[in-house]
Design a protein around this motif. Structure first.
Motif, PDB file in Angstrom:
ATOM      1  N   VAL A 156     -36.430  33.049  32.226  1.00 49.50           N
ATOM      2  CA  VAL A 156     -36.247  31.963  31.242  1.00 49.50           C
ATOM      3  C   VAL A 156     -37.617  31.556  30.742  1.00 49.50           C
ATOM      4  N   SER A 157     -37.753  31.455  29.422  1.00 47.82           N
ATOM      5  CA  SER A 157     -39.002  30.954  28.854  1.00 47.82           C
ATOM      6  C   SER A 157     -38.701  29.655  28.107  1.00 47.82           C
ATOM      7  N   VAL A 158     -39.375  28.578  28.507  1.00 46.23           N
ATOM      8  CA  VAL A 158     -39.130  27.275  27.884  1.00 46.23           C
ATOM      9  C   VAL A 158     -40.122  27.092  26.739  1.00 46.23           C
ATOM     10  N   ASN A 159     -39.602  26.962  25.536  1.00 48.76           N
ATOM     11  CA  ASN A 159     -40.448  26.840  24.345  1.00 48.76           C
ATOM     12  C   ASN A 159     -39.971  25.774  23.365  1.00 48.76           C
ATOM     13  N   CYS A 160     -39.265  24.773  23.883  1.00 49.52           N
ATOM     14  CA  CYS A 160     -38.831  23.679  22.997  1.00 49.52           C
ATOM     15  C   CYS A 160     -39.770  22.481  23.192  1.00 49.52           C
ATOM     16  N   PRO A 161     -39.790  21.568  22.252  1.00 48.97           N
ATOM     17  CA  PRO A 161     -40.673  20.404  22.428  1.00 48.97           C
ATOM     18  C   PRO A 161     -40.129  19.424  23.453  1.00 48.97           C
ATOM     19  N   SER A 162     -40.984  18.507  23.877  1.00 51.34           N
ATOM     20  CA  SER A 162     -40.541  17.407  24.731  1.00 51.34           C
ATOM     21  C   SER A 162     -40.051  16.291  23.815  1.00 51.34           C
ATOM     22  N   THR A 163     -38.776  15.980  23.924  1.00 53.07           N
ATOM     23  CA  THR A 163     -38.176  14.898  23.133  1.00 53.07           C
ATOM     24  C   THR A 163     -37.211  14.169  24.068  1.00 53.07           C
ATOM     25  N   PRO A 164     -36.675  13.037  23.655  1.00 55.67           N
ATOM     26  CA  PRO A 164     -35.667  12.405  24.518  1.00 55.67           C
ATOM     27  C   PRO A 164     -34.508  13.366  24.822  1.00 55.67           C
ATOM     28  N   ALA A 165     -34.184  14.226  23.863  1.00 52.68           N
ATOM     29  CA  ALA A 165     -33.044  15.143  24.073  1.00 52.68           C
ATOM     30  C   ALA A 165     -33.382  16.284  25.030  1.00 52.68           C
ATOM     31  N   THR A 166     -34.670  16.612  25.163  1.00 50.55           N
ATOM     32  CA  THR A 166     -35.022  17.739  26.043  1.00 50.55           C
ATOM     33  C   THR A 166     -35.587  17.278  27.385  1.00 50.55           C
ATOM     34  N   PHE A 167     -35.640  15.966  27.602  1.00 53.32           N
ATOM     35  CA  PHE A 167     -36.145  15.483  28.894  1.00 53.32           C
ATOM     36  C   PHE A 167     -35.246  16.034  30.016  1.00 53.32           C
ATOM     37  N   HIS A 168     -35.844  16.756  30.955  1.00 51.81           N
ATOM     38  CA  HIS A 168     -35.104  17.379  32.066  1.00 51.81           C
ATOM     39  C   HIS A 168     -33.915  18.205  31.576  1.00 51.81           C
ATOM     40  N   LEU A 169     -34.133  18.863  30.428  1.00 51.10           N
ATOM     41  CA  LEU A 169     -33.086  19.783  29.918  1.00 51.10           C
ATOM     42  C   LEU A 169     -32.759  20.809  31.009  1.00 51.10           C
ATOM     43  N   LEU A 170     -33.811  21.282  31.678  1.00 47.49           N
ATOM     44  CA  LEU A 170     -33.628  22.147  32.842  1.00 47.49           C
ATOM     45  C   LEU A 170     -33.505  21.227  34.057  1.00 47.49           C
ATOM     46  N   SER A 171     -32.329  20.663  34.217  1.00 51.00           N
ATOM     47  CA  SER A 171     -32.030  19.704  35.289  1.00 51.00           C
ATOM     48  C   SER A 171     -31.701  20.464  36.574  1.00 51.00           C
ATOM     49  N   ALA A 172     -31.515  19.693  37.648  1.00 51.00           N
ATOM     50  CA  ALA A 172     -31.140  20.324  38.924  1.00 51.00           C
ATOM     51  C   ALA A 172     -29.854  21.132  38.740  1.00 51.00           C
ATOM     52  N   ARG A 173     -28.901  20.566  38.011  1.00 52.97           N
ATOM     53  CA  ARG A 173     -27.627  21.264  37.813  1.00 52.97           C
ATOM     54  C   ARG A 173     -27.849  22.588  37.070  1.00 52.97           C
ATOM     55  N   ARG A 174     -28.676  22.536  36.033  1.00 54.06           N
ATOM     56  CA  ARG A 174     -28.892  23.770  35.249  1.00 54.06           C
ATOM     57  C   ARG A 174     -29.733  24.780  36.026  1.00 54.06           C
ATOM     58  N   LEU A 175     -30.719  24.296  36.778  1.00 51.75           N
ATOM     59  CA  LEU A 175     -31.532  25.236  37.567  1.00 51.75           C
ATOM     60  C   LEU A 175     -30.643  25.977  38.562  1.00 51.75           C
ATOM     61  N   ALA A 176     -29.616  25.280  39.053  1.00 51.13           N
ATOM     62  CA  ALA A 176     -28.712  25.903  40.031  1.00 51.13           C
ATOM     63  C   ALA A 176     -27.869  27.012  39.406  1.00 51.13           C
ATOM     64  N   LEU A 177     -27.812  27.039  38.070  1.00 51.94           N
ATOM     65  CA  LEU A 177     -27.042  28.103  37.403  1.00 51.94           C
ATOM     66  C   LEU A 177     -27.810  29.421  37.395  1.00 51.94           C
ATOM     67  N   LEU A 178     -29.134  29.332  37.562  1.00 47.43           N
ATOM     68  CA  LEU A 178     -29.955  30.555  37.504  1.00 47.43           C
ATOM     69  C   LEU A 178     -29.674  31.447  38.709  1.00 47.43           C
ATOM     70  N   GLN A 179     -29.815  32.744  38.494  1.00 48.02           N
ATOM     71  CA  GLN A 179     -29.632  33.670  39.614  1.00 48.02           C
ATOM     72  C   GLN A 179     -30.830  33.544  40.569  1.00 48.02           C
ATOM     73  N   PRO A 180     -30.637  33.788  41.860  1.00 50.23           N
ATOM     74  CA  PRO A 180     -31.768  33.670  42.803  1.00 50.23           C
ATOM     75  C   PRO A 180     -32.891  34.668  42.515  1.00 50.23           C
ATOM     76  N   THR A 181     -32.584  35.687  41.721  1.00 57.41           N
ATOM     77  CA  THR A 181     -33.614  36.684  41.360  1.00 57.41           C
ATOM     78  C   THR A 181     -34.327  36.316  40.060  1.00 57.41           C
ATOM     79  N   ALA A 182     -33.968  35.181  39.486  1.00 61.49           N
ATOM     80  CA  ALA A 182     -34.516  34.829  38.160  1.00 61.49           C
ATOM     81  C   ALA A 182     -35.893  34.182  38.272  1.00 61.49           C
ATOM     82  N   TYR A 183     -36.640  34.266  37.164  1.00 61.13           N
ATOM     83  CA  TYR A 183     -37.966  33.643  37.053  1.00 61.13           C
ATOM     84  C   TYR A 183     -37.939  32.652  35.894  1.00 61.13           C
ATOM     85  N   LEU A 184     -38.761  31.618  36.024  1.00 62.46           N
ATOM     86  CA  LEU A 184     -38.807  30.577  34.991  1.00 62.46           C
ATOM     87  C   LEU A 184     -40.254  30.396  34.543  1.00 62.46           C
TER      88      LEU A 184
END
Ligand SMILES: NC(=O)C1=CN([C@@H]2O[C@H](COP(=O)(O)OP(=O)(O)OC[C@H]3O[C@@H](n4cnc5c(N)ncnc54)[C@H](O)[C@@H]3O)[C@@H](O)[C@H]2O)C=CC1
Ligand SMILES: O=CC(=O)O
Length: 333
Positions: free
Chosen positions: A213-241
Motif C-alpha cells: 500500500v502506498s499512501v499518497n493522499c493529503p492530510s485533511t479532516p476526511a483522511t485523518f486516520h484513514l488507515l485506521s486500526a480496522r482498515r490496517l487489520a484488513l491487510l494481509q500479514p504479508t503486506a507492506y505499507l
C-alpha cells in the motif's frame, strides 16, 4: 518621482541561496539565515507586520494566528506542496489568499516512495547496516541469508491517485507491479489505460487484496486516520505499507501494534504523526528490520527546493500585481 514600496515578505526557514538572493532583489525580505524554527509568538509578530508570509510544513498557521494577523497580510505563500499546516478556511474568512508549490516535487517524492517500496521488502536498510554497523559479521554470500520478498508481479494499492500517486504508479508499473488505486474520484480513462490500473471505490476491498500500500493522499479532516486500526487489520500479514504523504493519515499506534503482532510484514515511513518526534517503538521496529524510517525527506532535492522557491516567488509576484496566483489553494480541497 515616487518609488514603489517593496512588498514585505517574511520567510520562516532558510531557503536555497539562489532563492533567497532573488527574494532579496524583489522584496523587502526577512530571511531566517540560521534556520531556527520560528515560535508561535514570532510568527504572530511577523503576521502583524508582513504583507506576505512564506511558511513551510514545520509552521503551524492555525486559526488563532490567522485571526490575529494584521490587515496588511494578504497572502500566505507556502513553501510546500501540502497545506495541512495552514488553516485555509480561517485564511479565507479573513480574506487571506493561500498558495502552495505543487508539481515541482512530484517526481522527487515519487522516486523516494519507490525507494521505500523497494527498500522494505528487499531489506535494503538491514543489508546496508550489516556492513557498516556490524563490520566483520558478513561471512560471505549464502543461499538462505537476507532473503526478502519479490516485488515483481505483486499488486500495489495507491491511496490518493493525484500527482504523486500517479507518478508512483508509473514507476511501480515499470517494476512489474500491477496497479490498483483508491481515490476520491476515478482518474481519466487514458491514465487508467496507460497504467492498466484498477479502480477500487471501496478502500476496504482494495486493502484486503494488495501486497503493497502506498499512501499518497493529503492530510485533511476526511483522511485523518484513514488507515485506521480496522482498515490496517484488513491487510494481509504479508503486506507492506509505505507512507510518504502525512503521518496522521495512518493511525500510527495501530500500525505499530500490527507490525509488532506480525499482522503486517513491514512499513516504510517518511512521515510521522508527531514530527519531528518519532515513536521509539518505530525505531525499535527499524532496528529489528521491520520498518525503514526516513526523516521527512521525500522531496529533498536541490533542484526541487529551487523550483519550489521559484513557485513561491511567482505566486507572490502574480498576487501583488493583482493577478490570480497560479497555485491558489481553495478551502475544502
Ligand atoms: N514526504 C514529502 O516530502 C512530501 C509529501 N507530500 C504529501 O503528498 C500529498 C499528495 O501530494 P499530491 O499528489 O501533489 O496531491 P494531489 O492533490 O495531486 O493528490 C492527492 C490525491 O488524493 C486524493 N484524495 C484526497 N482526499 C482523499 C480521500 N479522502 N480519499 C481518497 N483520496 C483522496 C485527491 O483526490 C487527489 O487525487 C500532499 O498533500 C503532501 O501531504 C507532498 C510532497 C512531498
Ligand atoms: O512534505 C512536503 C510538502 O511540501 O508537502
Amino acid at each position: 518621482m515616487t518609488t514603489k514600496k517593496k512588498t514585505k515578505v517574511y520567510i520562516t526557514r532558510k531557503l536555497p541561496d539562489a532563492v533567497e538572493t532573488r527574494m532579496r532583489e524583489l522584496f523587502d525580505a526577512e530571511l531566517n539565515i540560521d534556520d531556527t524554527p520560528r515560535s508561535a509568538a514570532q510568527l504572530a509578530a511577523a503576521m502583524k507586520s508582513a504583507d506576505v508570509l512564506v511558511p513551510t510544513v514545520t509552521d503551524r498557521i492555525d486559526a488563532a494566528l490567522i485571526d490575529e494577523a494584521g490587515p496588511q497580510l494578504k497572502l500566505i505563500a507556502s513553501f510546500s506542496n501540502g497545506t495541512d499546516h495552514i488553516d485555509v478556511e480561517a485564511a479565507a474568512r479573513k480574506g487571506i489568499t493561500v498558495t502552495n508549490t505543487p508539481n515541482v516535487l512530484t517526481e522527487d517524492t515519487a522516486d523516494m516512495t519507490m525507494a521505500l517500496i523497494l527498500a522494505v521488502p528487499r531489506r535494503l536498510g538491514e543489508g546496508a547496516r550489516v556492513l557498516t554497523d556490524r563490520p566483520g559479521e558478513w561471512a560471505g554470500w549464502s543461499p538462505t541469508w537476507m532473503l526478502g520478498r519479490r516485488i515483481h508481479g505483486k499488486r500495489i494499492g495507491i491511496v490518493g491517485m493525484g500527482r504523486i500517486g500517479t507518478a508512483v504508479a508509473r514507476r511501480a508499473k515499470a517494476f512489474g507491479l500491477s496497479i490498483h488505486y483508491h481515490n476520491r474520484k476515478r482518474v481519466t480513462a487514458t491514465t487508467e489505460d496507460e497504467l492498466e490500473a484498477t479502480y477500487w471505490e471501496s478502500l476496504d476491498q482494495m486493502l484486503a487484496r494488495v501486497d503493497i500500500v502506498s499512501v499518497n493522499c493529503p492530510s485533511t479532516p476526511a483522511t485523518f486516520h484513514l488507515l485506521s486500526a480496522r482498515r490496517l487489520a484488513l491487510l494481509q500479514p504479508t503486506a507492506y505499507l509505505v507512507n510518504t504523504a502525512r503521518g496522521d493519515v495512518i493511525d500510527e499506534a495501530a500500525l505499530i501494534k500490527s507490525l509488532r503482532e506480525g499482522k503486517l510484514a513491514g512499513a516504510g515511513l517518511d512521515v510521522f504523526e508527531n514530527e519531528p518526534a518519532v515513536n521509539p517503538k518505530l525505531i525499535k521496529l527499524a532496528n529489528e528490520g521491520k520498518v525503514v524510517l526516513l526523516p521527512h525527506m521525500s522531496s529533498a532535492t536541490i533542484e526541487g527546493r529551487i523550483d519550489m522557491g521559484d513557485k513561491v516567488i511567482i505566486n507572490i509576484r502574480a498576487f501583488m500585481d493583482g493577478h490570480r496566483p497560479p497555485n491558489r489553494v481553495l478551502p475544502g480541497r
